[in-house]
Scaffold this motif. Structure first.
Motif, PDB file in Angstrom:
ATOM      1  N   THR A 427       0.829  -1.201   0.000  1.00 38.21           N
ATOM      2  CA  THR A 427       0.000   0.000   0.000  1.00 38.21           C
ATOM      3  C   THR A 427       0.863   1.250   0.000  1.00 38.21           C
ATOM      4  O   THR A 427       0.641   2.189  -0.772  1.00 38.21           O
ATOM      5  CB  THR A 427      -0.914   0.004   1.235  1.00 38.21           C
ATOM      6  OG1 THR A 427      -1.710  -1.182   1.246  1.00 38.21           O
ATOM      7  CG2 THR A 427      -1.822   1.215   1.235  1.00 38.21           C
ATOM      8  N   THR A 428       1.864   1.268   0.864  1.00 35.20           N
ATOM      9  CA  THR A 428       2.766   2.420   0.940  1.00 35.20           C
ATOM     10  C   THR A 428       3.534   2.601  -0.366  1.00 35.20           C
ATOM     11  O   THR A 428       3.722   3.726  -0.844  1.00 35.20           O
ATOM     12  CB  THR A 428       3.750   2.246   2.103  1.00 35.20           C
ATOM     13  OG1 THR A 428       3.019   2.008   3.316  1.00 35.20           O
ATOM     14  CG2 THR A 428       4.613   3.475   2.274  1.00 35.20           C
ATOM     15  N   SER A 429       3.985   1.493  -0.953  1.00 34.43           N
ATOM     16  CA  SER A 429       4.749   1.573  -2.197  1.00 34.43           C
ATOM     17  C   SER A 429       3.904   2.160  -3.320  1.00 34.43           C
ATOM     18  O   SER A 429       4.377   3.018  -4.084  1.00 34.43           O
ATOM     19  CB  SER A 429       5.254   0.180  -2.591  1.00 34.43           C
ATOM     20  OG  SER A 429       6.131  -0.349  -1.615  1.00 34.43           O
ATOM     21  N   VAL A 430       2.645   1.708  -3.444  1.00 33.51           N
ATOM     22  CA  VAL A 430       1.760   2.229  -4.493  1.00 33.51           C
ATOM     23  C   VAL A 430       1.501   3.717  -4.278  1.00 33.51           C
ATOM     24  O   VAL A 430       1.509   4.518  -5.226  1.00 33.51           O
ATOM     25  CB  VAL A 430       0.436   1.443  -4.523  1.00 33.51           C
ATOM     26  CG1 VAL A 430      -0.570   2.103  -5.456  1.00 33.51           C
ATOM     27  CG2 VAL A 430       0.684   0.010  -4.951  1.00 33.51           C
ATOM     28  N   ASN A 431       1.277   4.099  -3.022  1.00 32.20           N
ATOM     29  CA  ASN A 431       1.028   5.504  -2.708  1.00 32.20           C
ATOM     30  C   ASN A 431       2.233   6.366  -3.070  1.00 32.20           C
ATOM     31  O   ASN A 431       2.111   7.427  -3.691  1.00 32.20           O
ATOM     32  CB  ASN A 431       0.697   5.648  -1.227  1.00 32.20           C
ATOM     33  CG  ASN A 431       0.256   7.065  -0.879  1.00 32.20           C
ATOM     34  OD1 ASN A 431      -0.342   7.747  -1.693  1.00 32.20           O
ATOM     35  ND2 ASN A 431       0.566   7.504   0.328  1.00 32.20           N
ATOM     36  N   GLU A 432       3.414   5.908  -2.682  1.00 26.99           N
ATOM     37  CA  GLU A 432       4.629   6.664  -2.973  1.00 26.99           C
ATOM     38  C   GLU A 432       4.902   6.714  -4.476  1.00 26.99           C
ATOM     39  O   GLU A 432       5.394   7.719  -4.994  1.00 26.99           O
ATOM     40  CB  GLU A 432       5.825   6.030  -2.250  1.00 26.99           C
ATOM     41  CG  GLU A 432       5.786   6.192  -0.739  1.00 26.99           C
ATOM     42  CD  GLU A 432       5.867   7.643  -0.320  1.00 26.99           C
ATOM     43  OE1 GLU A 432       6.603   8.408  -0.974  1.00 26.99           O
ATOM     44  OE2 GLU A 432       5.186   8.019   0.656  1.00 26.99           O
ATOM     45  N   PHE A 433       4.574   5.635  -5.190  1.00 27.54           N
ATOM     46  CA  PHE A 433       4.777   5.625  -6.644  1.00 27.54           C
ATOM     47  C   PHE A 433       3.892   6.666  -7.316  1.00 27.54           C
ATOM     48  O   PHE A 433       4.343   7.421  -8.191  1.00 27.54           O
ATOM     49  CB  PHE A 433       4.484   4.233  -7.199  1.00 27.54           C
ATOM     50  CG  PHE A 433       4.452   4.177  -8.699  1.00 27.54           C
ATOM     51  CD1 PHE A 433       5.617   4.291  -9.433  1.00 27.54           C
ATOM     52  CD2 PHE A 433       3.247   4.029  -9.376  1.00 27.54           C
ATOM     53  CE1 PHE A 433       5.594   4.254 -10.825  1.00 27.54           C
ATOM     54  CE2 PHE A 433       3.217   3.987 -10.757  1.00 27.54           C
ATOM     55  CZ  PHE A 433       4.390   4.091 -11.479  1.00 27.54           C
ATOM     56  N   ASN A 434       2.606   6.713  -6.908  1.00 21.90           N
ATOM     57  CA  ASN A 434       1.701   7.696  -7.494  1.00 21.90           C
ATOM     58  C   ASN A 434       2.201   9.118  -7.256  1.00 21.90           C
ATOM     59  O   ASN A 434       2.069   9.995  -8.110  1.00 21.90           O
ATOM     60  CB  ASN A 434       0.294   7.540  -6.904  1.00 21.90           C
ATOM     61  CG  ASN A 434      -0.394   6.288  -7.384  1.00 21.90           C
ATOM     62  OD1 ASN A 434      -0.067   5.757  -8.435  1.00 21.90           O
ATOM     63  ND2 ASN A 434      -1.351   5.796  -6.614  1.00 21.90           N
ATOM     64  N   ALA A 436       5.456   9.922  -6.611  1.00 19.63           N
ATOM     65  CA  ALA A 436       6.768  10.105  -7.243  1.00 19.63           C
ATOM     66  C   ALA A 436       6.661  10.408  -8.729  1.00 19.63           C
ATOM     67  O   ALA A 436       7.497  11.134  -9.280  1.00 19.63           O
ATOM     68  CB  ALA A 436       7.620   8.858  -7.026  1.00 19.63           C
ATOM     69  N   THR A 437       5.637   9.870  -9.402  1.00 22.25           N
ATOM     70  CA  THR A 437       5.508  10.115 -10.838  1.00 22.25           C
ATOM     71  C   THR A 437       5.205  11.582 -11.133  1.00 22.25           C
ATOM     72  O   THR A 437       5.354  12.019 -12.280  1.00 22.25           O
ATOM     73  CB  THR A 437       4.391   9.246 -11.436  1.00 22.25           C
ATOM     74  OG1 THR A 437       3.167   9.482 -10.736  1.00 22.25           O
ATOM     75  CG2 THR A 437       4.754   7.774 -11.353  1.00 22.25           C
ATOM     76  N   ARG A 438       4.776  12.346 -10.118  1.00 24.65           N
ATOM     77  CA  ARG A 438       4.490  13.771 -10.320  1.00 24.65           C
ATOM     78  C   ARG A 438       5.492  14.667  -9.607  1.00 24.65           C
ATOM     79  O   ARG A 438       5.333  15.887  -9.598  1.00 24.65           O
ATOM     80  CB  ARG A 438       3.077  14.091  -9.833  1.00 24.65           C
ATOM     81  CG  ARG A 438       1.981  13.494 -10.696  1.00 24.65           C
ATOM     82  CD  ARG A 438       0.620  14.022 -10.309  1.00 24.65           C
ATOM     83  NE  ARG A 438       0.267  13.646  -8.958  1.00 24.65           N
ATOM     84  CZ  ARG A 438      -0.328  12.501  -8.625  1.00 24.65           C
ATOM     85  NH1 ARG A 438      -0.635  11.640  -9.577  1.00 24.65           N
ATOM     86  NH2 ARG A 438      -0.614  12.221  -7.379  1.00 24.65           N
ATOM     87  N   ASN A 439       6.503  14.075  -9.011  1.00 28.48           N
ATOM     88  CA  ASN A 439       7.471  14.888  -8.270  1.00 28.48           C
ATOM     89  C   ASN A 439       8.199  15.886  -9.156  1.00 28.48           C
ATOM     90  O   ASN A 439       8.600  16.957  -8.694  1.00 28.48           O
ATOM     91  CB  ASN A 439       8.492  13.987  -7.566  1.00 28.48           C
ATOM     92  CG  ASN A 439       7.947  13.402  -6.277  1.00 28.48           C
ATOM     93  OD1 ASN A 439       6.925  13.865  -5.757  1.00 28.48           O
ATOM     94  ND2 ASN A 439       8.602  12.388  -5.761  1.00 28.48           N
TER      95      ASN A 439
END
Length: 740
Positions: A427-434, A436-439
């Motif tokens: 869950t944390t990984s998916v959240n961080e990925f979403n 990070a793609t807009r960072n």
């Protein structure tokens, strides 16, 4: 059956726990049916809707061009369509689609109410947008105040995930002055990917000869696939891994339960052996106990597996496609689950039965411990070590003497803890990925054109210092679908985190690739990369790689717009505020970063709910396995506890003894579970990265670890209390006599 009923009378709680846990595990194994159920449902709907093999978006075409396309070798059927962004009733933005209803062979509408349009001004709408009998006023793209009558409610699989209004192609063209159809949908005689690409190349030639071109990237659905098949496969693989864990834990549980039930009959078996019974028939009778328990669990678990697989398949399809599938059953998975469970029961029971029938008669008839503590050198070493008071030494002795049992408890605790932490980490990984793609992006709002191609003039935001135009389109690199961005090199709205090289320069046909994608495809700074666009293949030189956790290529806006056939044009506007000061010539859709984050959160919550449900089953099976294993342990030590009670030990002392025994086992299990959660998350994320050729980033959910540990410790303490309470109720005299 009589044997099983007698065993149920002796230990009803233990057998019921085993049956329930096995049923849960068998139900969890049913997740392997999710791909077939999901794909079967969506493929059936796709067949009913006439889902095309190729979807092409073009400049406006007429009947002559469509006729030429239909004569291309390999083309089975062709339909023209028109899709535009539109505004109804002054504020309701949606897609306005024109279809050839009289000659429609693809994208057939499945009606829920009403009928298809028959006269001018009649439309069908998607569910929830309007009702039969409502009137809709078209206010954009042509503000004529045209009133359209809703005569039907329905949808197709292609537009199932959003609102849409369907009308007759000629009517929509006349109402919007679109100039003709802008979508070509094709069904191929041979739907392999090579054939589809060949047909697309031939269509491009026909369009070029007629003065037209593609304005969006071709979409292929080879070999009967649908747009979400790959997503379903990936999600199902992850869920299947959790189902495997549940099955393995359940097998350990069955072994523990079977061992207990067979061990309880040691004295009875010894009496029959003394009377002349042969070992083989005795072992066969003992094995029937495990097989009987498993058979009862199958009666519950198989329907439960069907329920779980259909429930999760429905959640997946409703979330990703917006459709509700029919109930499906995968016979192969059901049969494999049943055969696997019965074979597993047969194997684990055979070992316990063999051990019981090979015990010396004297030992078996005494009904006492067959292997006294201290026979092994490791036990003598443990006995001589200073472990504190008597209770602690007894706990250490028990854990070291029953090594297999202790290892089973540790493994079961580790499985439950590992599953919980893996779910939290995913869950944390998916959240961080979403996130990070807009960072790399610094805009606050983004406005997309609802029309195809590049409908914005490059000068549309001239004079607005807070906005700039750009391009976002689909493309392909090395047969991978990839996001293509056309950006002004001096853009204020992107700050690329370059891992290697430099940023692009204007007019140089340079590219910056996502670092993870470049690395997995052997692309480095200085290479030339072929980017397949809607207009064809364009070549760029790689000058840098961006650490953006994405699968994207960044190009100069001028270069990309020229390669797409519309120099200086755009299809997106980025802005540093929520209000874009521009007079857009086409229907648009504006999203703020806050709204995008909310949408990501809703999608993430759906995935978390799916994973969490399976993780809960795994953790539940593991917990029941620990309960059963501890029950085995307490049964084998019944004489020891009875002796302690006989010399005055109270229930509190017994509870303390069991708790001290569980402390090192629980600590080891929690430690291994925490480690397993870390590596499990990395392994699953790694497989997704490899299969999708991008960086996701495995993030370990450190914050969830304390909650999982506290929950596990509380559960073990409750287990110790409940176990001792049940054990201490049996009369001491009966236990010490060894009577049944």
């Amino acid at each position: 059956m009589r044997t099983l009923l007698r065993q149920f009378g002796r230990a009803p709680a233990r057998i019921l726990v085993s049956i329930f846990a096995l049923a849960l595990a068998i139900g969890a194994i049913g997740v392997f049916a999710i791909p077939s159920i999901s794909e079967g449902s969506i493929h059936a709907i796709a067949a009913d809707d006439g889902l095309a093999d190729i979807m092409l978006v073009t400049t406006p075409i007429d009947d002559d061009v469509a006729d030429k396309i239909s004569s291309i070798v390999g083309v089975a059927s062709v339909n023209r369509e028109l899709e535009l962004g539109a505004i109804f009733d002054g504020e309701r933005r949606t897609a306005f689609v024109g279809l050839e209803f009289e000659d429609q062979q693809m994208d057939l509408i499945g009606l829920e109410a009403g009928r298809l349009p028959q006269t001018e001004g009649e439309v069908v709408v998607s569910t929830g947008f309007a009702e039969v009998g409502d009137l809709l006023t078209l206010t954009d793209p042509i503000d004529r105040g045209a009133e359209l009558s809703v005569v039907g409610v329905g949808n197709t699989i292609w537009w199932a995930d959003g609102n849409v209004v369907f009308g007759e192609l000629d009517d929509v063209t006349a109402l919007t002055e679109a100039g003709g159809a802008n979508r070509i949908v094709i069904t191929a005689s041979d739907d392999n990917i090579e054939s589809l690409r060949s047909i697309t190349d031939d269509v491009r030639v026909v369009l070029t000869d007629a003065g037209g071109r593609f304005v969006d990237f071709p979409i292929y659905l080879p070999d009967g696939t649908t747009p979400i098949d790959s997503d379903i496969q990936q999600i199902s693989t992850l869920i299947g891994l959790l189902g495997v864990v549940a099955g393995l834990v359940a097998l350990v549980l069955l072994a523990s339960t079977t061992n207990t039930l067979i061990t309880e009959r040691t004295r009875e078996v010894a009496v029959m052996r003394a009377l002349g019974a042969r070992s083989r028939p005795l072992r066969r009778r003992l094995r029937r106990i495990a097989v009987g328990i498993t058979a009862i669990a199958l009666l519950i678990g198989l329907p439960l597996g069907v329920l779980i697989s259909n429930l999760i398949a429905r959640m997946v399809l409703q979330e990703f496609v917006g459709i509700t599938p029919d109930i499906g059953v995968n016979v192969v998975v059901l049969v494999a689950s049943a055969v696997g469970a019965l074979l597993g029961a047969r194997l684990v029971a055979a070992r316990a039965a063999r051990r019981v029938t090979k015990l010396p008669l004297a030992t078996a008839l005494r009904d006492r411990e067959g292997s006294p503590y201290g026979r092994r050198w490791s036990e003598r070493l443990m006995a001589s070590a200073p472990f504190g008071n008597l209770s602690t030494r007894i706990a250490v002795r028990s854990a070291s003497h029953r090594r297999a049992r202790s290892i089973a408890v540790v493994a079961q605790i580790a499985a439950g803890v590992g599953a919980a932490i893996t779910i939290a980490s995913l869950t944390t990984s998916v959240n961080e990925f979403n996130t990070a793609t807009r960072n790399s992006w610094t805009w606050q709002s983004v406005t997309y054109a609802r029309a195809y191609g590049l409908p914005f003039d490059g000068a549309i935001v001239d004079g607005d210092p807070d906005s700039e135009v750009g391009i976002e389109v689909d493309g392909a690199v090395a047969d991978w679908d990839i996001e293509v961005y056309g950006i002004i090199p001096s853009s204020l709205f992107i700050d690329p985190d370059l891992r290697d090289g430099r940023w692009i320069e204007p007019g140089a046909h340079e590219a910056v690739l996502s670092a993870g994608f470049a690395e997995r495809n052997g692309l480095v700074v200085g290479d030339m990369v072929d980017v397949e666009l809607a207009s064809g293949v364009a070549q760029y030189r790689i000058v840098g790689t961006a650490d953006d956790f994405n699968r994207a290529v960044y190009l100069d806006h001028g270069d990309l717009s020229s390669d797409l056939g519309s120099p200086g044009a755009a299809n997106v506007v980025w802005s540093s505020n929520d209000d874009v000061a521009a007079a857009f010539p086409v229907s648009t859709s504006t999203s703020t970063i806050t709204g995008i984050n909310e949408e990501d959160g809703q999608g993430r919550d759906a995935i978390v709910l799916i994973f969490g449900a399976i993780g809960l089953v795994v953790a539940g099976v593991a917990a029941l396995a620990v309960i059963s294993t501890m029950g085995v342990n307490l049964y084998e030590r019944r004489h020891e506890f009875a002796a302690l009670q006989a010399i005055g030990a109270r229930r509190r002392r017994l509870r303390s003894l069991v708790t001290r025994e569980l402390i090192p086992l629980g600590t080891a299990g929690i430690g291994l579970g925490v480690i397993a959660g870390y590596f499990g998350n990395r392994a699953i994320i790694g497989s997704f990265e490899a299969s999708n050729s991008l960086d996701i980033g495995a993030v370990y959910a450190v914050g969830a670890v304390p909650f999982v540990i506290v929950g596990t410790v509380v559960g073990l303490l409750l287990l110790a209390a409940l176990s001792v309470r049940g054990t201490s109720r049996r009369p001491v005299a009966i236990t010490l006599r060894g009577a049944a």
